[in-house]
Design a protein around this motif. Structure first.
Motif, PDB file in Angstrom:
ATOM      1  N   THR A  37       9.765  13.361 -10.618  1.00  8.81           N
ATOM      2  CA  THR A  37      10.448  12.450  -9.553  1.00  8.81           C
ATOM      3  C   THR A  37      10.340  12.871  -8.086  1.00  8.81           C
ATOM      4  O   THR A  37      11.290  13.683  -7.837  1.00  8.81           O
ATOM      5  CB  THR A  37      11.605  11.836 -10.119  1.00  8.81           C
ATOM      6  N   PRO A  38       9.853  12.413  -7.097  1.00  8.47           N
ATOM      7  CA  PRO A  38       9.998  12.670  -5.818  1.00  8.47           C
ATOM      8  C   PRO A  38      11.267  12.064  -5.221  1.00  8.47           C
ATOM      9  O   PRO A  38      12.008  11.256  -5.906  1.00  8.47           O
ATOM     10  CB  PRO A  38       8.821  12.027  -5.121  1.00  8.47           C
ATOM     11  N   LYS A  39      11.459  12.481  -4.115  1.00 10.94           N
ATOM     12  CA  LYS A  39      12.861  11.894  -3.243  1.00 10.94           C
ATOM     13  C   LYS A  39      12.607  10.319  -3.179  1.00 10.94           C
ATOM     14  O   LYS A  39      13.710   9.698  -3.166  1.00 10.94           O
ATOM     15  CB  LYS A  39      13.057  12.688  -1.984  1.00 10.94           C
ATOM     16  N   ASP A  40      11.487  10.080  -2.563  1.00  9.45           N
ATOM     17  CA  ASP A  40      11.383   8.559  -2.385  1.00  9.45           C
ATOM     18  C   ASP A  40      10.134   8.108  -3.654  1.00  9.45           C
ATOM     19  O   ASP A  40       8.984   8.443  -3.675  1.00  9.45           O
ATOM     20  CB  ASP A  40      10.804   8.096  -1.189  1.00  9.45           C
ATOM     21  N   SER A  41      10.382   7.479  -4.586  1.00  9.11           N
ATOM     22  CA  SER A  41       9.681   7.051  -5.673  1.00  9.11           C
ATOM     23  C   SER A  41       9.026   5.659  -5.323  1.00  9.11           C
ATOM     24  O   SER A  41       8.347   5.115  -6.350  1.00  9.11           O
ATOM     25  CB  SER A  41      10.397   6.944  -7.026  1.00  9.11           C
ATOM     26  N   GLN A  42       9.075   5.165  -4.320  1.00 10.17           N
ATOM     27  CA  GLN A  42       8.574   3.677  -3.910  1.00 10.17           C
ATOM     28  C   GLN A  42       7.176   3.516  -4.250  1.00 10.17           C
ATOM     29  O   GLN A  42       6.667   2.638  -4.682  1.00 10.17           O
ATOM     30  CB  GLN A  42       9.153   3.200  -2.724  1.00 10.17           C
ATOM     31  N   ALA A  43       6.435   4.419  -3.803  1.00  8.47           N
ATOM     32  CA  ALA A  43       5.150   4.364  -3.778  1.00  8.47           C
ATOM     33  C   ALA A  43       4.618   4.376  -5.179  1.00  8.47           C
ATOM     34  O   ALA A  43       3.573   3.596  -5.788  1.00  8.47           O
ATOM     35  CB  ALA A  43       4.437   5.590  -3.118  1.00  8.47           C
ATOM     36  N   LEU A  44       5.307   5.348  -6.147  1.00  6.18           N
ATOM     37  CA  LEU A  44       4.998   5.219  -7.539  1.00  6.18           C
ATOM     38  C   LEU A  44       5.084   4.012  -8.173  1.00  6.18           C
ATOM     39  O   LEU A  44       4.604   3.430  -9.169  1.00  6.18           O
ATOM     40  CB  LEU A  44       5.750   6.537  -8.279  1.00  6.18           C
ATOM     41  N   LYS A  45       6.295   3.410  -7.781  1.00 12.20           N
ATOM     42  CA  LYS A  45       6.849   1.957  -8.433  1.00 12.20           C
ATOM     43  C   LYS A  45       5.783   1.204  -8.178  1.00 12.20           C
ATOM     44  O   LYS A  45       5.498   0.189  -8.837  1.00 12.20           O
ATOM     45  CB  LYS A  45       8.299   1.666  -7.911  1.00 12.20           C
ATOM     46  N   LYS A  46       5.319   1.050  -6.682  1.00 14.14           N
ATOM     47  CA  LYS A  46       4.403   0.278  -6.557  1.00 14.14           C
ATOM     48  C   LYS A  46       2.999   0.256  -7.000  1.00 14.14           C
ATOM     49  O   LYS A  46       2.415  -0.656  -7.558  1.00 14.14           O
ATOM     50  CB  LYS A  46       4.011   0.323  -4.853  1.00 14.14           C
ATOM     51  N   VAL A  47       2.640   1.628  -7.482  1.00 20.91           N
ATOM     52  CA  VAL A  47       1.435   1.736  -8.096  1.00 20.91           C
ATOM     53  C   VAL A  47       1.627   1.050  -9.547  1.00 20.91           C
ATOM     54  O   VAL A  47       0.881   0.437 -10.301  1.00 20.91           O
ATOM     55  CB  VAL A  47       1.015   3.319  -8.376  1.00 20.91           C
ATOM     56  N   LEU A  48       2.855   1.583 -10.043  1.00 23.71           N
ATOM     57  CA  LEU A  48       2.997   1.068 -11.561  1.00 23.71           C
ATOM     58  C   LEU A  48       3.187  -0.428 -11.602  1.00 23.71           C
ATOM     59  O   LEU A  48       2.539  -1.169 -12.606  1.00 23.71           O
ATOM     60  CB  LEU A  48       4.298   1.581 -12.058  1.00 23.71           C
ATOM     61  N   GLY A  49       3.554  -1.173 -10.654  1.00 29.96           N
ATOM     62  CA  GLY A  49       3.565  -2.560 -10.524  1.00 29.96           C
ATOM     63  C   GLY A  49       2.355  -3.067 -10.618  1.00 29.96           C
ATOM     64  O   GLY A  49       1.798  -4.067 -11.339  1.00 29.96           O
ATOM     65  N   GLU A  50       1.262  -2.577  -9.710  1.00 33.30           N
ATOM     66  CA  GLU A  50       0.024  -2.820  -9.539  1.00 33.30           C
ATOM     67  C   GLU A  50      -0.803  -2.778 -11.079  1.00 33.30           C
ATOM     68  O   GLU A  50      -1.314  -3.942 -11.240  1.00 33.30           O
ATOM     69  CB  GLU A  50      -0.749  -2.233  -8.528  1.00 33.30           C
ATOM     70  N   VAL A  51      -0.583  -1.666 -11.567  1.00 37.08           N
ATOM     71  CA  VAL A  51      -1.243  -1.486 -13.003  1.00 37.08           C
ATOM     72  C   VAL A  51      -0.687  -2.757 -13.943  1.00 37.08           C
ATOM     73  O   VAL A  51      -1.710  -3.279 -14.801  1.00 37.08           O
ATOM     74  CB  VAL A  51      -0.911  -0.047 -13.766  1.00 37.08           C
ATOM     75  N   LEU A  52       0.860  -3.006 -13.824  1.00 37.25           N
ATOM     76  CA  LEU A  52       1.174  -3.718 -14.850  1.00 37.25           C
ATOM     77  C   LEU A  52       0.638  -5.132 -14.705  1.00 37.25           C
ATOM     78  O   LEU A  52       0.688  -5.899 -15.614  1.00 37.25           O
ATOM     79  CB  LEU A  52       2.573  -3.726 -14.929  1.00 37.25           C
ATOM     80  N   LEU A  53       0.571  -5.470 -13.479  1.00 38.49           N
ATOM     81  CA  LEU A  53       0.190  -6.897 -12.771  1.00 38.49           C
ATOM     82  C   LEU A  53      -1.170  -7.138 -13.169  1.00 38.49           C
ATOM     83  O   LEU A  53      -1.369  -8.212 -13.800  1.00 38.49           O
ATOM     84  CB  LEU A  53       0.305  -7.048 -11.490  1.00 38.49           C
ATOM     85  N   ASP A  54      -1.882  -6.332 -13.221  1.00 36.68           N
ATOM     86  CA  ASP A  54      -3.602  -6.313 -13.523  1.00 36.68           C
ATOM     87  C   ASP A  54      -3.465  -6.953 -15.099  1.00 36.68           C
ATOM     88  O   ASP A  54      -4.236  -7.567 -15.551  1.00 36.68           O
ATOM     89  CB  ASP A  54      -4.095  -4.992 -13.147  1.00 36.68           C
ATOM     90  N   LEU A  55      -2.809  -5.793 -16.027  1.00 38.47           N
ATOM     91  CA  LEU A  55      -2.718  -5.961 -17.213  1.00 38.47           C
ATOM     92  C   LEU A  55      -2.129  -7.388 -17.682  1.00 38.47           C
ATOM     93  O   LEU A  55      -2.415  -8.063 -18.378  1.00 38.47           O
ATOM     94  CB  LEU A  55      -2.058  -4.951 -17.936  1.00 38.47           C
ATOM     95  N   LYS A  56      -1.222  -7.840 -16.951  1.00 41.64           N
ATOM     96  CA  LYS A  56      -0.434  -9.138 -17.379  1.00 41.64           C
ATOM     97  C   LYS A  56      -1.568 -10.271 -17.076  1.00 41.64           C
ATOM     98  O   LYS A  56      -1.692 -11.139 -17.642  1.00 41.64           O
ATOM     99  CB  LYS A  56       0.617  -9.251 -16.303  1.00 41.64           C
ATOM    100  N   LYS A  57      -2.290 -10.076 -15.998  1.00 40.21           N
ATOM    101  CA  LYS A  57      -3.467 -11.356 -15.551  1.00 40.21           C
ATOM    102  C   LYS A  57      -4.164 -11.193 -16.452  1.00 40.21           C
ATOM    103  O   LYS A  57      -4.841 -12.288 -16.789  1.00 40.21           O
ATOM    104  CB  LYS A  57      -3.785 -10.700 -14.078  1.00 40.21           C
TER     105      LYS A  57
END
Length: 211
Positions: free
Chosen positions: A170-190
């Motif tokens: 876990t980096p100090k700022d995990s927002q970039a990782l959260k964004k990537v995870l969100g993109e992965v989940l959105l793709d599978l959701k679609k």
């Protein structure tokens, strides 16, 4: 309000200028704006997930860990691997249906691949909750988790949680990782492979397999 007015009211001129600069300094958007965005994107509620869980998962919720032993042969045990890490589970057991276990593998692999494509450092997601027995849910409720429902999709082996604030590294700022995870989940959701609910208090994505 201007610096001249504050000076007129008795403030030192330089102090008056500093006050005005502070007042006019733009503020960052509140963090709940981000939560609102994810909540709107991943809003598959419990009744939707529960219907699918009952259709694809176990026939009925398990009373306790002893009862769970009888159905383990029909489920897949998930273990930490090169695509994801299974957290120290205190209120659930690491078993999923074959479809849900396959979905989790896909999410983990797609996340790792996406990081590589974006030139980000290698990392892995963390699974924080899996199959819950009624006994597990009761203990969760006693621990203060008011959202732990006895009528949860977690009871059927089709559902798991992935934290979006912690990762294997876990980096100090995990927002970039959260964004990537969100993109992965959105793709599978679609692709209609899963339902996803963004949990604010639990800081996780609550995911039910549709396969």
């Amino acid at each position: 309000v201007g610096a001249s007015y504050l000076h007129y009211k008795g403030y030192d001129r330089e102090i008056a200028r500093k006050i005005i600069r502070i007042i006019k300094k733009p503020t960052k958007a509140p963090s709940n704006n981000e939560d609102a965005h994810y909540s709107a994107t991943f809003n598959d509620l419990n009744n939707v997930q529960l219907t699918t869980a009952k259709k694809l998962g176990l026939k009925h919720p398990l009373k306790n860990r002893n009862e769970a032993k009888a159905v383990k042969k029909r489920l897949v045990r998930i273990r930490s691997n090169k695509y994801y890490t299974v957290d120290n589970l205190t209120h659930s057991i690491p078993y999923l249906t074959e479809g849900a276990a396959g979905l989790l593998d896909t999410i983990g692999k797609n996340f790792v691949d996406a990081l590589d494509k974006k030139g980000l450092k290698s990392n892995k997601i963390i699974v924080t909750s899996v199959l819950r027995t009624q006994e597990d849910i009761k203990k969760l409720q006693q621990s203060g988790n008011v959202n732990a429902s006895s009528n949860s999709a977690h009871c059927y082996g089709t559902t798991f949680d992935i934290t979006y604030i912690r990762y294997e590294k876990t980096p100090k700022d995990s927002q970039a990782l959260k964004k990537v995870l969100g993109e992965v989940l959105l793709d599978l959701k679609k692709q209609k492979k899963c339902y996803v609910k963004y949990e604010v208090k639990q800081r996780c994505f609550h995911i039910t397999s549709r396969i």
